[in-house]
Design a protein around this motif. Structure first.
Motif, short mmCIF file in Angstrom:
data_model
loop_
_atom_site.label_atom_id
_atom_site.label_comp_id
_atom_site.label_asym_id
_atom_site.label_seq_id
_atom_site.Cartn_x
_atom_site.Cartn_y
_atom_site.Cartn_z
N GLU A 167 -6.13 -4.27 3.12
CA GLU A 167 -7.33 -4.80 3.78
C GLU A 167 -6.97 -5.99 4.67
OE1 GLU A 167 -11.11 -6.74 1.82
OE2 GLU A 167 -10.95 -4.62 1.29
N VAL A 168 -6.18 -6.90 4.13
CA VAL A 168 -5.81 -8.08 4.91
C VAL A 168 -4.92 -7.70 6.09
CG1 VAL A 168 -4.77 -10.40 4.83
CG2 VAL A 168 -5.96 -9.50 2.83
N MET A 169 -4.07 -6.72 5.86
CA MET A 169 -3.16 -6.29 6.93
C MET A 169 -3.84 -5.39 7.94
SD MET A 169 -0.07 -7.57 6.76
CE MET A 169 0.70 -6.45 7.92
N GLU A 170 -5.04 -4.94 7.60
CA GLU A 170 -5.75 -3.98 8.44
C GLU A 170 -4.95 -2.70 8.63
OE1 GLU A 170 -8.27 -6.02 11.65
OE2 GLU A 170 -6.63 -7.42 11.31
N LEU A 171 -4.44 -2.23 7.50
CA LEU A 171 -3.69 -0.96 7.46
C LEU A 171 -4.34 -0.09 6.41
CD1 LEU A 171 -0.07 -2.42 7.47
CD2 LEU A 171 -1.16 -1.21 9.37
N SER A 172 -4.00 1.20 6.42
CA SER A 172 -4.57 2.07 5.40
C SER A 172 -3.87 1.84 4.06
CB SER A 172 -4.42 3.54 5.80
OG SER A 172 -3.08 3.92 5.67
N PRO A 173 -4.60 1.96 2.95
CA PRO A 173 -3.94 1.81 1.64
C PRO A 173 -2.78 2.80 1.48
CG PRO A 173 -6.33 1.78 1.39
CD PRO A 173 -6.06 2.14 2.82
N ALA A 174 -2.91 3.97 2.07
CA ALA A 174 -1.83 4.97 1.96
C ALA A 174 -0.56 4.46 2.62
CB ALA A 174 -2.27 6.28 2.60
N GLN A 175 -0.70 3.84 3.78
CA GLN A 175 0.50 3.33 4.46
C GLN A 175 1.14 2.20 3.66
OE1 GLN A 175 0.01 2.20 8.56
NE2 GLN A 175 2.12 1.45 8.71
N VAL A 176 0.31 1.32 3.15
CA VAL A 176 0.84 0.20 2.38
C VAL A 176 1.51 0.71 1.09
CG1 VAL A 176 0.20 -1.89 1.10
CG2 VAL A 176 -0.77 -1.46 3.35
N GLY A 177 0.88 1.67 0.45
CA GLY A 177 1.46 2.25 -0.76
C GLY A 177 2.77 2.95 -0.46
N SER A 178 2.83 3.62 0.67
CA SER A 178 4.04 4.32 1.07
C SER A 178 5.20 3.34 1.28
CB SER A 178 3.75 5.10 2.36
OG SER A 178 4.93 5.35 3.07
N VAL A 179 4.92 2.24 1.92
CA VAL A 179 5.96 1.24 2.16
C VAL A 179 6.37 0.58 0.84
CG1 VAL A 179 6.43 -0.99 3.27
CG2 VAL A 179 5.31 0.84 4.55
N PRO A 216 6.85 -9.05 4.15
CA PRO A 216 6.61 -10.38 3.57
C PRO A 216 5.25 -10.49 2.89
CG PRO A 216 6.88 -10.50 5.98
CD PRO A 216 7.23 -9.12 5.58
N ALA A 217 4.26 -9.76 3.37
CA ALA A 217 2.95 -9.81 2.71
C ALA A 217 3.02 -9.22 1.30
CB ALA A 217 1.93 -9.03 3.54
N LEU A 218 3.72 -8.11 1.18
CA LEU A 218 3.89 -7.51 -0.14
C LEU A 218 4.68 -8.44 -1.06
CD1 LEU A 218 4.60 -3.82 0.96
CD2 LEU A 218 2.63 -4.60 -0.39
N ALA A 219 5.68 -9.10 -0.49
CA ALA A 219 6.47 -10.03 -1.30
C ALA A 219 5.60 -11.19 -1.80
CB ALA A 219 7.65 -10.56 -0.48
N LEU A 220 4.73 -11.68 -0.95
CA LEU A 220 3.82 -12.77 -1.36
C LEU A 220 2.87 -12.30 -2.47
CD1 LEU A 220 2.69 -14.41 2.01
CD2 LEU A 220 3.89 -15.54 0.13
N GLU A 230 -4.29 -2.34 -2.42
CA GLU A 230 -5.50 -2.08 -1.64
C GLU A 230 -5.93 -3.35 -0.89
OE1 GLU A 230 -9.88 -0.21 -2.51
OE2 GLU A 230 -8.24 0.27 -3.87
N GLU A 231 -5.80 -4.46 -1.57
CA GLU A 231 -6.23 -5.68 -0.91
C GLU A 231 -5.24 -6.13 0.16
OE1 GLU A 231 -8.38 -9.85 -2.08
OE2 GLU A 231 -8.50 -8.08 -3.33
N VAL A 232 -3.97 -5.90 -0.08
CA VAL A 232 -2.98 -6.19 0.98
C VAL A 232 -3.31 -5.34 2.21
CG1 VAL A 232 -0.56 -5.95 1.66
CG2 VAL A 232 -1.12 -6.92 -0.57
#
Lengths: 421, 162
Positions: free
Chosen positions: B54-66, B32-36, B50-52
């Motif tokens: 940061e807010v999610m407190e996850l690595s940019p690599a993990q967020v990019g992977s998802v 849902p964060a990515l959708a927002l 990258e900013e998502v």
């Protein structure tokens, strides 16, 4: 047509609102369940009804619930509203027209399974349905059907609508859980099964929309009422989606074991433009196709298995004469190739290879040895992929070669598709 | 040196924080964060991801992977109207490919392309779960069903007039 049960609110103005739902008898099963049943007795009721999961596998819902380990909390319930199987659109109809029917089913099921947090994982494309669900959840909270101490029973439940983002594999239960945990929707190895170790590694029940939708009716009307419909092993009513070359495609509610011919001719208005039927995919795109010789097969789990196919999600796709089977199967192979999550080699490489071979046959570059090669690849995917997606990709390929081998050979020998101008 | 990025509005950041608190485990809020974030920016640029993260407190690599796993997350800019035509089996049986050709001709672009004025992007997609009303396309959040070439022309004209 018999009195609709599951579809009773479809087409009723404002059926998605809690006012209309309650005016039409909604939220009557919930107080009955909370007052008259202990959770274990509800599990037993659903077991006795013989309700089988409507997502495709057909596993008995009550039995699934009883697999939850005793005394382990928290535990979760996840409603699978991902509905990505091509040909299937029944859950969307329920969600858009009767979201409270689903919510009531979820609340009762959570009470039975002693769950205090539940999720509806809805595919991202269903924007309209998701908005209706979110609105309905708010209404249910406002009426005291969700939240703390529901109807004074001491039972608490929070329900979260969670939207997917376009991945068929998230309809597979462990892929769905991984996705809900905020990761790529990769499936997990089983065992452990979700009932013992699911979401956040806690006991989790996963049921399809239609499965949960049945629960309030079983509570209201009893297990015997439910088993009075359908067959001994496939009781109850089923939503069948029918699409393709028919005059009246749509969702029809019929007792299990209704003949396929009845669905196609009496409900769906027969073949489009009166053209003869060439093939039928009986339970969603992954189920092996059959031919018109099987039109009298009863639509239930056992009868379809006996002729080498499956009831699946109950999605019937009718293919009329004049349609190229190779092209149709190529398109389905393209789908499974696209949707393979890439986690395991047999599925990732195998589905891609199937598509490439089918593509070259359809486009005039096929070879005689391609047919045994296709079947060999199927053998190397079947039962060897990490999750059922690999097996799902094989149904159209194997069945089409079995029934339409001559059409494949014609493509190969003539070096062109006979249906192309 | 870490690059400072300020691409998400405070409103979206706040909504993501609320989402994190809503779930038993905060990581569940990632989709849902990515959708927002996409709703705010139209697509998920590296800076947005990258900013998502940061807010999610996850690595940019993990967020990019998802983000790269799910087809509904746009990894490059799309037009004001994202036209997604289903060409899976039921739609295909009822002529979806012809509609794609029709749209290509009307828009003057190929599949995967955006019109030079930035208004329309054309995509082919897998089953939209609307097989009983095939052929179907989705434009942004809206389904258009039982399509014909004439209906497509009407829809395009209506969108162009907005």
């Amino acid at each position: 047509m018999a009195e609709p049960i599951l579809l009773r609110n479809v087409g009723v103005p404002d059926s998605h609102t809690i006012e209309v739902y309650m005016q039409r008898g909604g939220y009557q099963a919930l107080p009955k369940a909370l007052k008259e049943y202990e959770p274990a007795a509800l599990v037993d009721l659903v077991k006795r009804s013989g309700l089988r999961g409507r997502g495709g596998a057909g596993f008995p819902a009550g039995v699934k619930w009883s697999f939850l380990p005793k005394g382990v909390y928290p535990r979760y319930l996840v409603c699978n509203a991902d509905e990505g199987e091509p040909g299937t659109f029944k859950d969307r109809v329920l969600i858009e027209h009767d979201p409270h029917g689903l919510i009531e089913g979820i609340i009762i099921s959570c009470y039975a399974c002693e769950v205090n947090t539940a999720f509806i994982y809805i595919r991202g494309e269903y924007e309209f349905g998701a908005r209706r669900l979110e609105q309905a959840v708010q209404e249910a909270y406002a009426h005291g059907f969700l939240g703390k101490n529901i109807l004074g029973s001491g039972f608490n439940l929070d329900l979260i609508v969670h939207r997917g983002a376009g991945a068929y594999i998230c309809g597979e239960e462990t892929g769905l859980l991984t996705s809900l945990e905020g990761d790529r929707g990769h499936p997990k190895l089983k065992p452990p099964f979700p009932a013992s170790e699911g979401l956040y590694r806690k006991p989790t029940v996963i049921n399809n929309v239609e499965t949960l939708f049945n629960v309030p009716f079983i509570v209201e009307r009893g297990a015997e009422w439910y088993t009075s419909m359908g067959t001994e092993k496939s009781p109850g009513l089923k939503l069948f989606c029918i699409s393709g070359h028919v005059n009246k495609p749509g969702v029809y509610e019929l007792p299990l074991a209704t003949p396929l011919r009845t669905l196609i001719y009496d409900y769906a208005g027969g073949p489009l433009e009166g053209k003869p039927i060439k093939a039928i995919i009986p339970g969603g795109s992954s189920t092996p196709m059959i031919t018109p010789e099987n039109l009298d097969v009863p639509l239930d789990y056992e009868s379809l298995a006996a002729i080498g196919t499956m009831l699946g999600s109950g999605a019937v796709i009718v293919i009329g004469e004049g349609t190229c089977i190779v092209r149709t199967v190529e398109r389905l192979a393209e789908f499974y190739r696209h949707e393979s999550c890439g986690k395991c080699i047999p599925c990732r490489e195998g589905t891609d290879w199937l598509y490439k071979i089918l593509h070259r046959i359809e486009h005039g570059a096929g070879r005689e040895e391609d047919l045994p090669l296709l079947l060999d690849i199927c053998s190397n995917i079947g039962g060897k992929s990490f999750c059922p997606l690999g097996d799902a990709a094989l149904g159209p390929v194997r069945s089409s070669i079995a029934h339409f081998r001559d059409e494949y050979l014609q493509h190969i020998r003539d070096k062109r598709c006979p249906y192309q101008d | 040196m870490r690059r400072e990025v300020h691409v998400l509005s405070d409103k979206v950041k706040s909504e993501i924080q609320q989402l994190k608190a809503r779930y038993p485990h905060p990581n569940s809020a990632l989709l849902p964060a990515l959708a927002l974030a996409q709703k705010e920016h139209g697509w998920l640029s590296p800076e947005v991801l990258e900013e998502v993260a940061e807010v999610m407190e996850l690595s940019p690599a993990q967020v990019g992977s998802v983000a790269s796993f799910y087809t509904m997350f746009n990894r490059r800019p799309v037009g004001k109207y994202l036209i997604q035509v289903c060409t899976n089996v039921a739609c295909s049986l009822l002529g979806a490919e012809h509609l794609v050709e029709h749209l290509k001709q009307k828009l003057g672009i190929g599949v995967g392309e955006t019109t030079p004025d930035g208004r329309f992007t054309l995509l082919e997609v897998e089953c939209l779960g609307s097989c009983g009303t095939a052929p179907v396309m989705q434009i942004n959040d809206t389904y258009y069903e039982n399509l014909t070439a004439e209906k497509v022309d009407q829809i395009l004209a209506e969108l162009r007039s907005r």
